[in-house]
Structure formats: C-alpha cells, structure tokens
Design an enzyme around this catalytic site. Structure first.
Site, PDB file in Angstrom:
ATOM      1  N   HIS A  77       1.004  -1.214  -0.162  1.00 35.65           N
ATOM      2  CA  HIS A  77       0.026   0.129  -0.040  1.00 35.65           C
ATOM      3  C   HIS A  77       0.754   1.057  -0.307  1.00 35.65           C
ATOM      4  O   HIS A  77       2.110   1.312   0.529  1.00 35.65           O
ATOM      5  CB  HIS A  77      -0.810   0.106   1.127  1.00 35.65           C
ATOM      6  N   ASP A 120      -7.730  -5.380   0.126  1.00 39.53           N
ATOM      7  CA  ASP A 120      -8.432  -6.346  -1.273  1.00 39.53           C
ATOM      8  C   ASP A 120      -7.891  -7.719  -0.748  1.00 39.53           C
ATOM      9  O   ASP A 120      -8.408  -8.466  -1.455  1.00 39.53           O
ATOM     10  CB  ASP A 120      -7.846  -5.722  -2.591  1.00 39.53           C
TER      11      ASP A 120
HETATM   12  C1  SDX Z   1      -6.346   0.177  -3.046  1.00 42.60           C
HETATM   13  O1  SDX Z   1      -4.411   4.522  -1.849  1.00 42.60           O
HETATM   14  C2  SDX Z   1      -5.348   3.867  -1.557  1.00 42.60           C
HETATM   15  O2  SDX Z   1      -6.004   4.331  -0.426  1.00 42.60           O
HETATM   16  C3  SDX Z   1      -5.781   2.841  -2.157  1.00 42.60           C
HETATM   17  C4  SDX Z   1      -6.934   2.066  -1.451  1.00 42.60           C
HETATM   18  C5  SDX Z   1      -8.256   2.695  -1.309  1.00 42.60           C
HETATM   19  O3  SDX Z   1      -8.908   2.463  -0.276  1.00 42.60           O
HETATM   20  O4  SDX Z   1      -8.646   3.480  -2.006  1.00 42.60           O
HETATM   21  O5  SDX Z   1      -6.315   1.442  -0.247  1.00 42.60           O
HETATM   22  C6  SDX Z   1      -7.228   0.757  -2.295  1.00 42.60           C
HETATM   23  O6  SDX Z   1      -5.809   0.176  -4.019  1.00 42.60           O
HETATM   24  C7  SDX Z   1      -5.234  -1.107  -2.072  1.00 42.60           C
HETATM   25  C8  SDX Z   1      -4.203  -1.517  -2.999  1.00 42.60           C
HETATM   26  C9  SDX Z   1      -4.476  -2.465  -4.016  1.00 42.60           C
HETATM   27  N1  SDX Z   1      -3.454  -2.858  -4.775  1.00 42.60           N
HETATM   28  C10 SDX Z   1      -2.897  -3.873  -4.911  1.00 42.60           C
HETATM   29  O7  SDX Z   1      -3.207  -4.955  -3.848  1.00 42.60           O
HETATM   30  C11 SDX Z   1      -2.070  -4.341  -5.888  1.00 42.60           C
HETATM   31  C12 SDX Z   1      -0.582  -4.826  -5.429  1.00 42.60           C
HETATM   32  N2  SDX Z   1       0.234  -3.776  -4.806  1.00 42.60           N
HETATM   33  C13 SDX Z   1       1.117  -3.163  -5.318  1.00 42.60           C
HETATM   34  O8  SDX Z   1       0.695  -2.678  -6.983  1.00 42.60           O
HETATM   35  C14 SDX Z   1       1.580  -1.951  -4.698  1.00 42.60           C
HETATM   36  O9  SDX Z   1       1.872  -2.171  -3.224  1.00 42.60           O
HETATM   37  C15 SDX Z   1       0.451  -0.851  -4.657  1.00 42.60           C
HETATM   38  C16 SDX Z   1       0.237  -0.177  -5.979  1.00 42.60           C
HETATM   39  C17 SDX Z   1      -0.555  -0.679  -3.777  1.00 42.60           C
HETATM   40  C18 SDX Z   1       1.613   0.408  -4.006  1.00 42.60           C
HETATM   41  O10 SDX Z   1       2.441   0.891  -4.637  1.00 42.60           O
HETATM   42  P1  SDX Z   1       3.444   2.049  -4.622  1.00 42.60           P
HETATM   43  O11 SDX Z   1       3.168   2.791  -3.139  1.00 42.60           O
HETATM   44  O12 SDX Z   1       3.742   2.765  -5.661  1.00 42.60           O
HETATM   45  O13 SDX Z   1       4.733   1.234  -4.152  1.00 42.60           O
HETATM   46  P2  SDX Z   1       5.673   0.779  -4.977  1.00 42.60           P
HETATM   47  O14 SDX Z   1       5.019  -0.172  -6.096  1.00 42.60           O
HETATM   48  O15 SDX Z   1       6.875   1.759  -5.224  1.00 42.60           O
HETATM   49  O16 SDX Z   1       6.376  -0.711  -4.219  1.00 42.60           O
HETATM   50  C19 SDX Z   1       7.519  -0.371  -3.435  1.00 42.60           C
HETATM   51  C20 SDX Z   1       8.379  -1.581  -3.368  1.00 42.60           C
HETATM   52  C21 SDX Z   1       8.733  -1.890  -4.498  1.00 42.60           C
HETATM   53  O17 SDX Z   1       9.980  -2.461  -4.731  1.00 42.60           O
HETATM   54  P3  SDX Z   1      11.313  -1.805  -5.167  1.00 42.60           P
HETATM   55  O18 SDX Z   1      11.174  -1.020  -6.602  1.00 42.60           O
HETATM   56  O19 SDX Z   1      11.242  -0.553  -3.836  1.00 42.60           O
HETATM   57  O20 SDX Z   1      12.370  -2.660  -5.161  1.00 42.60           O
HETATM   58  O21 SDX Z   1       7.398  -2.568  -2.859  1.00 42.60           O
HETATM   59  C22 SDX Z   1       7.519  -3.568  -3.999  1.00 42.60           C
HETATM   60  C23 SDX Z   1       7.788  -2.593  -5.039  1.00 42.60           C
HETATM   61  O22 SDX Z   1       7.996  -3.779  -6.197  1.00 42.60           O
HETATM   62  N3  SDX Z   1       6.039  -4.044  -3.978  1.00 42.60           N
HETATM   63  C24 SDX Z   1       5.605  -5.173  -4.123  1.00 42.60           C
HETATM   64  C25 SDX Z   1       4.312  -5.159  -3.947  1.00 42.60           C
HETATM   65  N4  SDX Z   1       3.842  -4.187  -3.604  1.00 42.60           N
HETATM   66  C26 SDX Z   1       4.873  -3.282  -3.712  1.00 42.60           C
HETATM   67  N5  SDX Z   1       6.307  -6.325  -4.374  1.00 42.60           N
HETATM   68  C27 SDX Z   1       5.702  -7.685  -4.545  1.00 42.60           C
HETATM   69  N6  SDX Z   1       4.113  -7.543  -4.511  1.00 42.60           N
HETATM   70  C28 SDX Z   1       3.516  -6.522  -4.079  1.00 42.60           C
HETATM   71  N7  SDX Z   1       2.245  -6.527  -3.994  1.00 42.60           N
END
Ligand code: SDX
Length: 428
Positions: free
Chosen positions: A306, A363
């Site tokens: 998140h 989720d």
């Molecule tokens: C919702 O914003 C909100 O409030 C949203 C929400 C709401 O109520 O409106 O809460 C609802 O959208 C919840 C999130 C649902 N999405 C997912 O579950 C999809 C999987 N999650 C990822 O796509 C990700 O965690 C996000 C999109 C939710 C957040 O992405 P960020 O904040 O841009 O973080 P990031 O992508 O920069 O990740 C930081 C690191 C990265 O690694 P590095 O580049 O630092 O090496 O963490 C890793 C990412 O690769 N990472 C994950 C991961 N999520 C982040 N690695 C593996 N699996 C994951 N799920």
C-alpha cells in the site's frame, strides 16, 4: 516544534516557505508561491510526498495502521455503525441523531429507482461486457437524465445529486450483474435495508420468493463501511480533479469508477482472487512469493502492499475476521481461504516483505468473502465502487465548497526535444 518557515537555500535562491499544521498528521510545506519566487517547480510523480488539498473527512496513519472517518476509528464504525450512518457521517461531518438518520435513510430509500429509459441503455452492451465498463457508462449517462441536479454552484442541486448517486449506485450495480446473466432487472424494495435491497436486486428472481440472509446482509453492510472512503487515493483524486473543472457530479463519479478499475487500485480484489485461484494449493505459494520478489518478473502479490500503510491495513484485519465468520456461518470450506491464510503467514515472515513493509491490504480478503456470498469475480470492483461512491461524493462536495479551490493543473519536467524548425518532406 513551531511552524517556523522552512528556509530553502541554493541554486541561487533563498526563500522562506510557510509551514502549515493540521489537527493531526504530518505538517505541510506551502509551496504555492515557489514557482513565482524561484522559477522552479517541485517534482513528485505519483504524489508520494504531496498533499493535494486540505480535508476534514478521512485520516490515515500509515505507520500505525490507523483509519478514521471524521475522527471515528474504522474498527468502532465497523463494530457499532451501519453504512447509511457512515454515508451521513462522511457527507455531513457528524453522526446523525435518531431523527436525522431516519430522514436520511427514508430519502435515500426513496431515490433508489432509475429513470425507466435507462433500462434500455444496458441493451447496448454485449452480455459479456465487464460490469465496470457498464458502471462507467451508465453512471456517466445519469447526467443525461437528471439535468435538475447538475448545477454544481447550487448547494441544493449538489445535495440532490449526492443523494441520487448514493441511492442509485446499488440499483445500477445489480442491473449490470442481471444483464450479464440474462435475468430480468429487479426493482428496489423500499422495505429492505440498503444492503438487503442490494442483495435482493442482485440475487432474487421473479419465479420464487427471496429472503435476505441476515448474515450476508450484515457482511455486505460491513464491507460497504470498510470501502467507503480512504483519503486522497487515486480514484478520489480523480474525482476531485474532474470536479475542479466544474464537471457535473455524475461525470466526476464516472471518472472515479474508471480509475478504481485498475488492478493496482480497486481492481486488486478481482486480481487477488484470480491470483489465489492460480496458486491453487498451499504447496505452490513459495513459487509465487519468489516471483513477487523477482525484479525481472512484473508479477506482484495482489492484495499486498500500500502507498500509505506500512503496517497492517486496519480494514484487512476486520475483513479477515469477517471472512472467518461468513465462511463458518455459511458452512463454506473454500480452499482459497486456506491459501490466503497461508500466503499471508509466509509473506509476513519473508525478509523481502518485512523490509519493504508489505502487508495485506483491504483487497486481500474481500474476494474470499464476496465469492462465498455468491458474487462473481467480475463484480468485486463494482462493489468497491458502490461503497466508495459515498466517499467520492463527500470529497467532491468538500472540494466544491472550498472557497480556495481552483482548477487542478499540474506542470512537468520537460525532457523532450527543444524548439526546432519544420523540415520539408523532400529535405528529410
Ligand atoms: C487500494 O491509495 C489507497 O488508499 C488505495 C486503497 C483505497 O482504499 O482507495 O487502499 C485501495 O488500491 C489498495 C491497494 C490494492 N492494490 C494491490 O493490492 C496491488 C498490489 N500492490 C502493489 O501494486 C503496490 O503495493 C501498490 C500499488 C498498492 C502501492 O504501490 P507503491 O506505493 O507505488 O509502492 P511501490 O510500487 O513503489 O512498491 C514499493 C516496493 C517496490 O519494490 P522496489 O522498487 O522498492 O524494489 O515494494 C514492492 C515494489 O516492487 N512491492 C511489491 C508489492 N507491492 C509493492 N512487491 C511484490 N508484491 C507487491 N504486492
């Protein structure tokens, strides 16, 4: 610590930037005059360090894993409130008195029907259209039927549109489902609760009586509460940006639905259940965890991570408890729930997830519950949009009522080709 200005020195500039403090949470640096003073923009793609607005609606503490609607902790609202009361709270800022609640519920209940001609709108879609595509289309089209509530500068019209959207979104969602399965649309029933009416419109058929299961009704209402609002997330920011141009509320909510559809956002519940299905059995979890950690693999664990929560998403905790309860009370033994529980355990012990502070989000468990309740996977994000409409419309009203609000218009760092002269075709 006082709110002394922040002194920015360097690159030939020295400016004092005002610091503003809210009632709770991080202070902000007011950069509204920065470009005029320095001829420079700030740079923050994805807005990881940017407050886009001032708001009084929802507060999140990502480090502590806290979420409050108008100051009330989500855990207390989940335990003691109901969705109609939460809609009122988000919209008006206070919990309603008994009389206020009765009138609000009566008003919403008596606006749940759609203009009859909208029924024909659905027949333009393929039966296998994704219901989110239908939601975007039909909600946007409401502006073509309810002209008497599109004047955004009229407080009365804004409230009429707000009530209409909260009241009609379940009807549209259920119609999108019924259309996809070729069953007749079911009209709203004013003698049912908001959640009960939605379940009836979703699952009843003309050929037999349908009794709303109180367990499902309570779980549905709770799921709506948990998804109602969440500060300035991507879809809420979309609604605010669309609204900042003066677009009508139906168009703004349609824009929010479109943004929510993405698998990185509200589409994650559908993607998460599909992922659990792809994993299939507990013994395959290590393979998928390894893929999630592999930088060369675009796969991510859906339902994990998140932007704000670097601790447990408090909604996920409530959702997991609800999943246990609903599956038990329905007598559903879903192997996907076992996979989800084991995946959560393994991931939370894995150094990669610990270091990156990746926890289950809202989720992760919702799909397991919704599947047990009989919803097809494609409807999961529709339910998210249904509930979030209350938060979106509260945020939209707050933005319109903000005397300082202006059209949102970010700038950029341009790295393209500087100015050059046109070259005639035969000279290239
Ligand atoms: C919702 O914003 C909100 O409030 C949203 C929400 C709401 O109520 O409106 O809460 C609802 O959208 C919840 C999130 C649902 N999405 C997912 O579950 C999809 C999987 N999650 C990822 O796509 C990700 O965690 C996000 C999109 C939710 C957040 O992405 P960020 O904040 O841009 O973080 P990031 O992508 O920069 O990740 C930081 C690191 C990265 O690694 P590095 O580049 O630092 O090496 O963490 C890793 C990412 O690769 N990472 C994950 C991961 N999520 C982040 N690695 C593996 N699996 C994951 N799920």
């Amino acid at each position: 610590m006082s709110n002394d200005p922040l002194k920015l020195t360097g690159n030939g500039h020295e400016v004092d930037l005002p610091v503003m403090e809210g009632s709770v949470g991080p202070k902000v640096i007011d950069i509204r005059k920065l470009y005029a003073q320095t001829d420079m923009f700030t740079f923050d793609p994805g807005f990881t360090s940017t407050a886009s607005c001032e708001s009084k609606i929802t507060y999140i503490d990502g480090e502590k894993g806290e979420l409050q609607y108008r100051g009330y902790p989500i855990e207390q609202l989940a335990a003691d409130s109901d969705f109609m009361e939460v809609c009122y709270l988000l919209l008006f800022g206070e919990l309603p008195t008994k009389a206020e609640k009765e009138k609000f519920v009566w008003d919403i209940t008596h606006h749940t029907m759609l203009h009859e001609q909208l029924h024909r709108f659905f027949s333009g879609f393929r039966r296998d259209a994704h219901p989110m595509a239908i939601m975007v289309g039909v909600v946007g089209a409401l502006a073509a039927f309810y002209h008497d509530s599109t004047e955004i500068n009229d407080p009365h019209q804004r409230m009429v549109a707000s009530y209409r959207l909260i009241a009609k979104i379940p009807t549209i969602a259920a119609m999108a489902y019924k259309y996809s399965v070729g069953q007749p649309f079911v009209y709203p029933s004013n003698d049912l609760s908001y959640a009960g009416n939605f379940l009836n419109m979703m699952f009843s058929v003309p050929s037999e009586d349908y009794k709303v299961n109180p367990i499902l009704e309570e779980a549905m209402d709770l799921i709506f509460i948990l998804h109602a609002d969440h500060e300035q997330n991507a879809s809420t920011s979309t609604v605010r940006l669309a609204g900042s141009s003066g677009a009508n509320p139906f168009a703004c909510i349609a824009a929010g639905i479109a943004c929510l559809w993405g698998p990185a956002h509200g589409g994650a519940n559908e993607a998460c259940l599909n992922m659990l299905g792809e994993i299939g059995t507990v013994d395959r979890i290590p393979e998928f965890v390894a893929r999630a950690k592999d930088k060369s693999d675009p796969f991510r664990l859906m339902g994990f991570g998140h932007r704000v929560y670097k601790n447990f998403d408090p909604r996920a905790t409530v959702m997991r408890d609800t999943a246990h309860k609903v599956l038990k009370e329905l007598g559903v033994d879903d192997p996907l729930f076992d996979v989800a529980m084991e995946l959560e355990k393994i991931a939370l012990e894995d150094p990669y997830f610990i270091e990156k502070k990746l926890y289950p989000n809202v989720d992760f468990y919702s799909g397991v519950i919704l599947k047990a309740m009989g919803f097809p996977t494609e409807m999961f994000t529709v339910l998210f949009a249904l509930a979030r409409t209350s938060g979106w419309i509260a945020q939209w009203n707050e933005m319109i009522e903000d005397p300082t609000q202006k059209i949102g218009r970010p700038r950029q760092l341009f790295t393209g080709t500087p100015k050059r002269d046109y070259v005639e075709l035969d000279e290239r």
